[in-house]
Structure formats: structure tokens, C-alpha cells
Write a protein that holds these residues in place. Sequence first.
Motif, mmCIF file in Angstrom:
data_model
loop_
_atom_site.group_PDB
_atom_site.id
_atom_site.type_symbol
_atom_site.label_atom_id
_atom_site.label_comp_id
_atom_site.label_asym_id
_atom_site.label_seq_id
_atom_site.Cartn_x
_atom_site.Cartn_y
_atom_site.Cartn_z
ATOM 1 N N GLY A 96 0.839 -1.194 0.000
ATOM 2 C CA GLY A 96 0.000 0.000 0.000
ATOM 3 C C GLY A 96 0.873 1.243 0.000
ATOM 4 N N ASN A 97 0.720 2.045 1.023
ATOM 5 C CA ASN A 97 1.528 3.269 1.150
ATOM 6 C C ASN A 97 2.550 3.166 2.276
ATOM 7 O OD1 ASN A 97 0.286 4.828 -0.956
ATOM 8 N ND2 ASN A 97 -1.512 5.012 0.366
ATOM 9 N N LYS A 98 2.797 1.950 2.746
ATOM 10 C CA LYS A 98 3.733 1.746 3.855
ATOM 11 C C LYS A 98 4.963 0.985 3.364
ATOM 12 C CE LYS A 98 4.033 -0.061 8.568
ATOM 13 N NZ LYS A 98 3.309 -0.783 9.659
ATOM 14 N N VAL A 99 6.121 1.605 3.508
ATOM 15 C CA VAL A 99 7.354 0.956 3.084
ATOM 16 C C VAL A 99 7.674 -0.209 4.004
ATOM 17 C CG1 VAL A 99 8.890 2.417 4.468
ATOM 18 C CG2 VAL A 99 9.733 1.400 2.328
ATOM 19 N N VAL A 100 8.226 -1.265 3.452
ATOM 20 C CA VAL A 100 8.650 -2.415 4.258
ATOM 21 C C VAL A 100 9.881 -2.007 5.060
ATOM 22 C CG1 VAL A 100 9.496 -4.787 4.202
ATOM 23 C CG2 VAL A 100 7.700 -4.063 2.604
ATOM 24 N N PRO A 104 14.591 0.699 2.491
ATOM 25 C CA PRO A 104 15.362 1.842 1.959
ATOM 26 C C PRO A 104 16.856 1.721 2.227
ATOM 27 C CG PRO A 104 13.354 2.620 2.996
ATOM 28 C CD PRO A 104 13.459 1.161 3.329
ATOM 29 N N GLU A 105 17.205 1.270 3.420
ATOM 30 C CA GLU A 105 18.624 1.127 3.772
ATOM 31 C C GLU A 105 19.288 0.033 2.924
ATOM 32 O OE1 GLU A 105 16.353 2.869 7.121
ATOM 33 O OE2 GLU A 105 16.091 1.081 5.875
ATOM 34 N N ALA A 106 18.566 -1.066 2.705
ATOM 35 C CA ALA A 106 19.115 -2.162 1.900
ATOM 36 C C ALA A 106 19.347 -1.726 0.455
ATOM 37 C CB ALA A 106 18.178 -3.367 1.953
ATOM 38 N N LEU A 107 18.394 -0.986 -0.103
ATOM 39 C CA LEU A 107 18.525 -0.524 -1.489
ATOM 40 C C LEU A 107 19.660 0.493 -1.631
ATOM 41 C CD1 LEU A 107 14.742 -0.172 -2.395
ATOM 42 C CD2 LEU A 107 16.322 -1.988 -3.107
ATOM 43 N N GLU A 108 19.816 1.321 -0.624
ATOM 44 C CA GLU A 108 20.915 2.292 -0.641
ATOM 45 C C GLU A 108 22.262 1.581 -0.622
ATOM 46 O OE1 GLU A 108 22.487 6.232 1.840
ATOM 47 O OE2 GLU A 108 20.807 5.053 2.594
ATOM 48 N N GLU A 109 22.358 0.520 0.164
ATOM 49 C CA GLU A 109 23.603 -0.237 0.235
ATOM 50 C C GLU A 109 23.893 -0.941 -1.096
ATOM 51 O OE1 GLU A 109 27.128 -1.787 1.490
ATOM 52 O OE2 GLU A 109 25.903 -0.215 2.438
ATOM 53 N N LYS A 133 8.126 9.423 -7.432
ATOM 54 C CA LYS A 133 7.812 10.323 -6.327
ATOM 55 C C LYS A 133 7.417 9.548 -5.078
ATOM 56 C CE LYS A 133 5.054 14.391 -5.099
ATOM 57 N NZ LYS A 133 4.702 13.861 -3.757
ATOM 58 N N LYS A 134 6.633 8.492 -5.260
ATOM 59 C CA LYS A 134 6.213 7.667 -4.128
ATOM 60 C C LYS A 134 7.422 7.042 -3.433
ATOM 61 C CE LYS A 134 3.140 3.858 -2.835
ATOM 62 N NZ LYS A 134 2.012 2.993 -3.259
ATOM 63 N N LEU A 135 8.356 6.541 -4.213
ATOM 64 C CA LEU A 135 9.553 5.926 -3.648
ATOM 65 C C LEU A 135 10.418 6.964 -2.932
ATOM 66 C CD1 LEU A 135 10.528 3.450 -6.520
ATOM 67 C CD2 LEU A 135 9.582 2.870 -4.280
ATOM 68 N N LYS A 136 10.563 8.128 -3.541
ATOM 69 C CA LYS A 136 11.362 9.183 -2.906
ATOM 70 C C LYS A 136 10.748 9.617 -1.584
ATOM 71 C CE LYS A 136 13.432 11.002 -7.164
ATOM 72 N NZ LYS A 136 13.448 12.119 -8.133
ATOM 73 N N ASP A 137 9.424 9.678 -1.524
ATOM 74 C CA ASP A 137 8.742 10.031 -0.273
ATOM 75 C C ASP A 137 8.982 8.977 0.813
ATOM 76 O OD1 ASP A 137 7.770 12.329 -1.431
ATOM 77 O OD2 ASP A 137 5.776 11.502 -1.865
ATOM 78 N N MET A 138 9.336 7.773 0.390
ATOM 79 C CA MET A 138 9.625 6.688 1.333
ATOM 80 C C MET A 138 11.115 6.598 1.655
ATOM 81 S SD MET A 138 7.172 3.664 -0.166
ATOM 82 C CE MET A 138 5.384 3.721 0.043
ATOM 83 N N ALA A 142 15.010 6.953 -6.635
ATOM 84 C CA ALA A 142 14.604 6.293 -7.873
ATOM 85 C C ALA A 142 14.117 7.340 -8.860
ATOM 86 C CB ALA A 142 13.498 5.281 -7.603
ATOM 87 N N GLU A 143 14.720 7.370 -10.033
ATOM 88 C CA GLU A 143 14.297 8.278 -11.090
ATOM 89 C C GLU A 143 13.307 7.558 -12.007
ATOM 90 O OE1 GLU A 143 15.168 11.327 -10.739
ATOM 91 O OE2 GLU A 143 16.551 10.822 -9.109
ATOM 92 N N THR A 144 12.660 8.313 -12.882
ATOM 93 C CA THR A 144 11.648 7.710 -13.752
ATOM 94 C C THR A 144 12.225 6.613 -14.642
ATOM 95 O OG1 THR A 144 11.995 9.484 -15.366
ATOM 96 C CG2 THR A 144 10.204 9.777 -13.784
ATOM 97 N N ASN A 145 13.485 6.772 -15.070
ATOM 98 C CA ASN A 145 14.075 5.740 -15.941
ATOM 99 C C ASN A 145 14.521 4.504 -15.163
ATOM 100 O OD1 ASN A 145 16.213 6.908 -14.657
ATOM 101 N ND2 ASN A 145 17.369 7.410 -16.503
ATOM 102 N N ASP A 146 14.345 4.528 -13.835
ATOM 103 C CA ASP A 146 14.628 3.351 -13.011
ATOM 104 C C ASP A 146 13.381 2.500 -12.825
ATOM 105 O OD1 ASP A 146 17.285 4.164 -12.535
ATOM 106 O OD2 ASP A 146 16.634 5.460 -10.888
#
Length: 343
Positions: A96-100, A104-109, A133-138, A142-146
Motif C-alpha cells: 500500500g503506502n507503507k514501506v517495508v 530503503p537502507e538495503a537498497l541504498e547499500e 515520487k512515491k519511492l522518494k517520499d519513502m 529512484a528516477e523515472t528511468n529506473d
Amino acid sequence: MPSITPTSSGAIFKTMRRYAGRSANIASVLTSVKKLVIPRYRTVEVIPITSLPSLNTSKASYPQELRLRLKWIFKEDEALRIKGLIIDLDGCVYVGNKVVEGVPEALEELAKRGIKLLYLTNNSSKTAYEYSKKLKDMGIKAETNDILTSAEATACYIAERYGARGKKVFLIGSEAFKAELEKRGLAVVDSLDVDFVVLGVDFSFNYDKLTKACRAILRGAKFIASNLDATIPSEEGILPGAGSLASAVTKATGVKPIVVGKPSKRIILEALRRLGVGKEEVAIVGDRIETDIKAGKSTDIYTILVLTGVTSLEKLLEVDEKLRPDLVIDSLADIVKALEHLS
């Protein structure tokens, strides 16, 4: 701490962490238990998955410690060198609208380690920009081409396969889907005189849309679906997905749709092209056996299942051997440690 690796190459194992006070009868219920120590992990029990389906136990009576303690399923093979990940969104990165938690930390790594990431969603309700935008708010960069959506992939498929000039579409879908079709030069019209009936998830789906879609198809329009996901996970519970709507159209017309999204090879090949990484160095991560894992299997990509979405442990144990994922982790938050173990 010494490390012992299972010697049966190609076997699939179910790995469970030991904990204080565990029941001692697990070895008598599940056969062929082996011991192993994985670097950076505590001692675990490794059980061949092939022994599990033969157990004459119901879901309800399945050993509680198995349901609670299952952590990893992995296929022992040659070391993998993953350079790119195709990652599902709904049920994997967020629900939904709740990040797991921890994602975010795992993806950054992963990004720091130079692993290319492409987010691939069957949900056609938003544009790539809106998902970005949704991902950035979380807290996820992530850019659109991602991001590749099934709506974008479907619009590209129609334009490339059939051409866009003069082609008309009756759409069951979102404004975002309409924008993707129009971007490729396709005319979205409210008419029965169309070349295509295109279907995605539509939160305003009604009897009038169903009737028009069926009549257009029976007049000869090609029926194309962005995906056949029966449901969509949400914070409140599951919602009907595009597959549920497509089933109504097929039931009334007898026509099955051409499917572009997962598990179709069409969208996976486009994802690989965008990543720019060979499929032997890519893994696909998702929460659905019938879409994410099946898509990976159909294109010979390493498959990773997370248990934060629609697939439960009990359901996983019933999966046909050909669709069993190569790796199962509790959450995408565990992906860094998982890839360390596989490399």
C-alpha cells in the motif's frame, strides 16, 4: 567460526535458524536434517525441500516451528555474481503506502556496491514519475528511468508490434495508462470501433465498461492486458487486480488476452535491455510465484521470493517444483546479506 557448505550441488534447501527452547521433534518430522554454519549467521538446520511435500500433514497441523523459523531457501550452485536486480514494488518494496521496514537502507547499500536496480511493477495505475515520487517520499532514490510499469510496456508493445498511426484503443484502465498509450501516438476513444481493447487495473471499473469492451472484442478488436494479477496487496487487505477484470471479459467473450506484463517474457526482455546487464548476472525479486518467479523462470533469471506480500510460507510449500524460487528471504531488507552468501 568455521564454515561448512552443503555438498549436494543443485539441491534446494530450506534453512531455519535455531533458537533457545525449540521443540526437539522437528528432526523426527522432517527427514534428512543436516547441520551447517554460514559465515555471519548463527548455526542453522538445512532440510531438503523435496522431503517436505511428501508429509501427510495439513496446513493447520504443519509444525509451528517450521512456519515461524523458516528463514532461507536457497539453491547451492556455482557462485553468483549479481550485477543487476529487477525488483517488484507492491508487496516487496512497500505494501500500500507503507514501506517495508529496512528496505530503503538495503537498497541504498546495493546502490553503493554498484548493483543496478530496475523497479518493475505490474500495477498500471500510476506513471513512472508518480512511482518515482512515491519511492522518494519513502526515502528511496529512484528516477523515472529506473521504473518500468506494465502500462508503459504495454503501450510500447502495441506501438512496436502493430504501429500507432491511426490505431484506436478502448481502455479499461487508469489515466496514467491512457497517458502512456497517447504518448506512443495511440488514440484512446470511447467507442466500439477500435483496433484494441486494452485492460489494466481500473478502480472505476463498471458494467458499462465491461459491456463495451466485450462488444468491441466480439467485433474483432485485439484484447491486450497489461497483466493478469488477480489481486493487489494493500494496507487494508487485498484488492481485485487487472486479472480479475480480465477474467470477466474472457468469460463473456471466450477470448483470452495477449499479456505484456509479468510473467510474460515481453516485459522481462525490456527490463533486461534497460538494465544493460546480461541475464546470467541478474536476479528478479518479488512476492508472487505466478508472476515474479514464473517470469524469472521463463527467461532463465535467478529468482528471489520475499514473504512480505501475497505468498505465505504454507502456499510456498505447495508450489510445483518447476516454479520454486532459487532463494526465499523474509524481506527485501535481507537482500544484501543474501547476495553476500550467494557470491
